[in-house]
Design a protein around this motif. Structure first.
Motif, PDB file in Angstrom:
ATOM      1  N   TYR A  47       0.825  -1.215   0.000  1.00 47.95           N
ATOM      2  CA  TYR A  47       0.000   0.000   0.000  1.00 47.95           C
ATOM      3  C   TYR A  47       0.858   1.265   0.000  1.00 47.95           C
ATOM      4  O   TYR A  47       0.392   2.333  -0.383  1.00 47.95           O
ATOM      5  N   LYS A 135      -2.792   9.373   2.478  1.00 47.02           N
ATOM      6  CA  LYS A 135      -3.139   8.790   1.172  1.00 47.02           C
ATOM      7  C   LYS A 135      -3.206   7.270   1.263  1.00 47.02           C
ATOM      8  O   LYS A 135      -4.079   6.627   0.668  1.00 47.02           O
ATOM      9  N   TYR A 138      -6.264   6.400   3.166  1.00 42.12           N
ATOM     10  CA  TYR A 138      -7.405   6.697   2.280  1.00 42.12           C
ATOM     11  C   TYR A 138      -7.644   5.529   1.328  1.00 42.12           C
ATOM     12  O   TYR A 138      -8.788   5.079   1.145  1.00 42.12           O
ATOM     13  N   ASP A 139      -6.574   5.022   0.722  1.00 40.71           N
ATOM     14  CA  ASP A 139      -6.688   3.866  -0.190  1.00 40.71           C
ATOM     15  C   ASP A 139      -7.222   2.638   0.553  1.00 40.71           C
ATOM     16  O   ASP A 139      -8.058   1.892   0.030  1.00 40.71           O
ATOM     17  N   ARG A 141      -9.013   2.577   3.394  1.00 41.36           N
ATOM     18  CA  ARG A 141     -10.429   2.771   3.752  1.00 41.36           C
ATOM     19  C   ARG A 141     -11.330   2.585   2.543  1.00 41.36           C
ATOM     20  O   ARG A 141     -12.418   2.019   2.641  1.00 41.36           O
ATOM     21  N   ARG A 142     -10.899   3.095   1.388  1.00 43.85           N
ATOM     22  CA  ARG A 142     -11.694   2.961   0.169  1.00 43.85           C
ATOM     23  C   ARG A 142     -11.865   1.487  -0.187  1.00 43.85           C
ATOM     24  O   ARG A 142     -12.972   1.045  -0.514  1.00 43.85           O
ATOM     25  N   ASP A 143     -10.766   0.713  -0.083  1.00 42.55           N
ATOM     26  CA  ASP A 143     -10.838  -0.714  -0.411  1.00 42.55           C
ATOM     27  C   ASP A 143     -11.764  -1.445   0.566  1.00 42.55           C
ATOM     28  O   ASP A 143     -12.530  -2.328   0.158  1.00 42.55           O
ATOM     29  N   ASN A 145     -14.247  -0.118   2.301  1.00 40.21           N
ATOM     30  CA  ASN A 145     -15.628   0.311   2.043  1.00 40.21           C
ATOM     31  C   ASN A 145     -16.199  -0.392   0.808  1.00 40.21           C
ATOM     32  O   ASN A 145     -17.347  -0.849   0.819  1.00 40.21           O
ATOM     33  N   ASP A 146     -15.380  -0.477  -0.251  1.00 39.86           N
ATOM     34  CA  ASP A 146     -15.821  -1.186  -1.464  1.00 39.86           C
ATOM     35  C   ASP A 146     -16.105  -2.652  -1.154  1.00 39.86           C
ATOM     36  O   ASP A 146     -17.069  -3.238  -1.647  1.00 39.86           O
TER      37      ASP A 146
END
Length: 630
Positions: A47, A135, A138-139, A141-143, A145-146
């Motif tokens: 990451y 960042k 953020y990546d 958390r986005r993964d 959440n998806d």
């Protein structure tokens, strides 16, 4: 308090407490370790890979900042030496002897420059690392959440909300804090250790050896004390979890406690647990607090030895007096980063454990992928067919063996049966919250697996026994039923559901804000809003789970009329607990152990004098009181 929360330690995430130096509050704290440390660490590093250039810049900034910081004591030592030489020359009466203040001021200017440069590079290091850390998180958390949006309902059914929230929030925050603070401190600490040893060796290898020999003594002292304090921290966490659980239980059930007069017993239990927590916390903090004075004591012994040996070397002209001063400063700088590195090593273990728990979510099996060419029902009618459906929540236990149901457009289908019969399961399968093991469910001749889940669920309107409202206005809660609904449509839906009157009696009317639990309106009023939302959605198929159970008898009559109006021309599935409410259903499905054992109208089923008849009669056998049957 959940098990997840209790594992976090006193004060939530207290694992960053010990970074300030020896004996910080983090010393002796129990550390959660990852099952697969190497694999998880590699995955976490992946990451960071998109930010490798920024990380490279962070490393360069750290090196420069540490370099200027480490070089400063050696420069300051030169000023001390010059002052010492001037004073000694005056004392010895050397003709024309003076203190070279011009040289001293030059040194001071150089020192100021070194400190300023060190601070500037440190600032840019922190600035760049903040961007990288945020960042990266953020990546992540986005993964996550998806991934959560792709997980099947069975994942959420098998875990508590607290556990999932703990992974998504606490564990991700733990990673964020470590990347933001601990990683830069680790880099700086390691560079400081290397730089300080190099500078001490350049001054005197003998004094360096003396300074380094005090380290094993410090390590032995810290390790022995940390083991003792860790036992107390574990005990403290356990007692804190019990205390939080007791308090939560007492506050949520305070009415019951008062009714049964158990206040005194509740307070006695609180005092008992609180006393144990005090004892464990006191011992944990005291024992870990001993580390600082012991470290200072050992450090002071080292300073004394260094000063004595340094003084001897000065008299022998081996080194200068300023070098002794610089060496003592280096010795002080040497202990701090070693302790920080030990603490950060623990924090990294905890962080990798957090990352492992987050990655477990990312590795969970997702929902069955959507059809490559999904079918969209342009004008749904509401014909539903269960064709030889087989289903079980796990492979070893089949709940529904061979279900065959045919429902025509506009029919009202009531589903009755005892608890565990499979009534809710049938609805879950219909909405594709779970996938059937065998057979097929078709709507208007289309297999539901050939439709997008979003398109499928848009065909349904639901009114459940457990109402759900979100924090917002009443208007927004009703409008949740259909995107882009007009004010007039919202009010019409509220009137149809007999909710308009009570809404207008509220201080804010339709602009009244519902709190998180919607506790500022009654349970019956919440149900009316839920019904208004379903009316606004204008779905092709309705699912009603005892929709009028939370309203009074008079309101129930109005609601039943409104629901009858809403159900005209629509296929409706009604999960019934009170059998008196489904007498007019077109078809009643009697379920038991996952199978439809009887079906027909109310009169037909009573004539059969079977399971339904027994179930129906049992609800009126005791003074006419309804008894829940499912």
């Amino acid at each position: 308090m959940s098990q997840e929360q209790s594992r976090r330690g006193p004060g939530g995430q207290g694992k960053h407490g010990g970074l300030g130096g020896p004996g910080g509050p983090g010393m002796g704290m129990p550390v959660e370790k990852a099952k697969n440390f190497k694999g998880t660490l590699k995955r976490l590093i992946r990451y960071l890979q998109p930010h490798k250039y920024q990380l490279g810049a962070v490393l360069v900034m750290a090196i420069l900042s540490t370099l200027f910081s480490i070089f400063s004591p050696k420069v300051m030592g030169k000023a001390t030496t010059k002052l010492f030489e001037g004073i000694i020359a005056k004392m010895q009466g050397v003709p024309g002897a003076t203190i070279d203040f011009h040289y001293v001021w030059q040194i001071i200017v150089i020192l100021l420059g070194l400190y300023v440069l060190s601070s500037i590079f440190s600032y840019f290091q922190q600035y760049l690392m903040a961007g990288v850390a945020q960042k990266t998180v953020y990546d992540l958390r986005r993964d996550v959440n998806d991934k959560l949006s792709k997980l099947p309902l069975k994942y959420f059914d098998a875990r508590t909300h607290g556990e999932i929230l703990s992974r998504v929030t606490n564990d991700v925050d733990n990673i964020s804090n470590t990347l933001q603070q601990s990683l830069t401190q680790l880099i700086t600490s390691v560079l400081t250790i290397i730089g300080v040893i190099a500078m001490m060796l350049s001054i005197s290898p003998l004094m360096t050896l003396i300074a380094v020999l005090t380290l094993p003594l410090s390590v032995v002292a810290i390790t022995s004390i940390a083991k003792r304090s860790q036992k107390q921290f574990v005990r403290q966490q356990k007692e804190l979890g019990q205390l939080n659980g007791h308090v939560e239980e007492m506050y949520t059930g305070h009415k019951i406690i008062k009714v049964f007069g158990r206040e005194r017993r509740s307070l006695e239990q609180f005092d008992e647990i609180n006393g144990r927590l005090y004892e464990a916390g006191w011992k944990a903090q005291f024992i870990s607090g001993v580390i600082m004075p012991i470290m200072s004591f050992i450090g002071n012994i080292g300073y004394v030895l260094v000063s004595v040996v340094g003084g001897i070397l000065v008299t022998k002209k081996s080194i200068e007096i300023g070098d002794v001063q610089a060496f003592i400063q280096y010795a002080r700088q040497f202990t701090m980063p070693i302790t920080q590195t030990a603490n950060i090593a623990n924090i990294i273990q905890s962080t990798v454990a957090s990352a492992e728990r987050v990655f477990e979510i990312l590795d969970e099996e997702e929902e069955v992928p959507e059809a490559a060419t999904p079918v969209l029902l342009e004008q749904p009618k509401g014909n539903v067919v269960f064709d030889h459906v087989k289903f079980g929540y796990d492979a070893d236990h089949t709940l529904i063996e061979d279900m065959n149901i045919e429902v025509s457009q506009g029919q009202t289908i009531a589903i009755v049966g005892p608890t565990g019969a499979g009534k809710t399961t049938l609805i879950n399968l219909l909405l594709r919250f779970y996938e059937v093991n065998d057979g097929a469910i078709r709507i208007d001749g289309v297999n539901i697996t050939d439709m997008k889940r979003g398109d499928l669920r848009s065909l349904f309107g639901m009114v459940l026994q457990d109402t759900w409202q979100f924090n917002g206005t009443i208007r927004d809660n009703i409008a949740y039923g259909r995107e882009g609904a007009t004010e007039e449509e919202i009010i019409t839906a509220a009137k149809t559901a007999h909710a308009d009157h009570f809404i207008r009696t509220l201080p804010g009317g339709y602009d009244t804000i519902l709190n998180e639990e919607a506790s500022n309106i009654s349970q019956g009023q919440k149900q009316l809003l839920t019904i208004a939302r379903a009316i606004l959605a204008d779905p092709a198929i309705l699912i009603l789970d005892e929709a009028t159970s939370s309203v009074d008898t008079r309101t129930e009559i109005y609601i039943q009329k409104a629901m009858n109006e809403l159900m005209k021309g629509r296929t409706s599935f009604v999960i019934a607990h009170r059998l008196s409410t489904i007498r007019d259903a077109d078809l009643i499905l009697v379920m038991n152990h996952g199978s439809v054992i009887e079906q027909g109208t109310h009169e037909e089923l009573l004539e059969q004098d079977g399971f339904y008849a027994d179930l129906y009669n049992s609800q009126f056998s005791k003074g006419g009181f309804d008894q829940e049957a499912g």
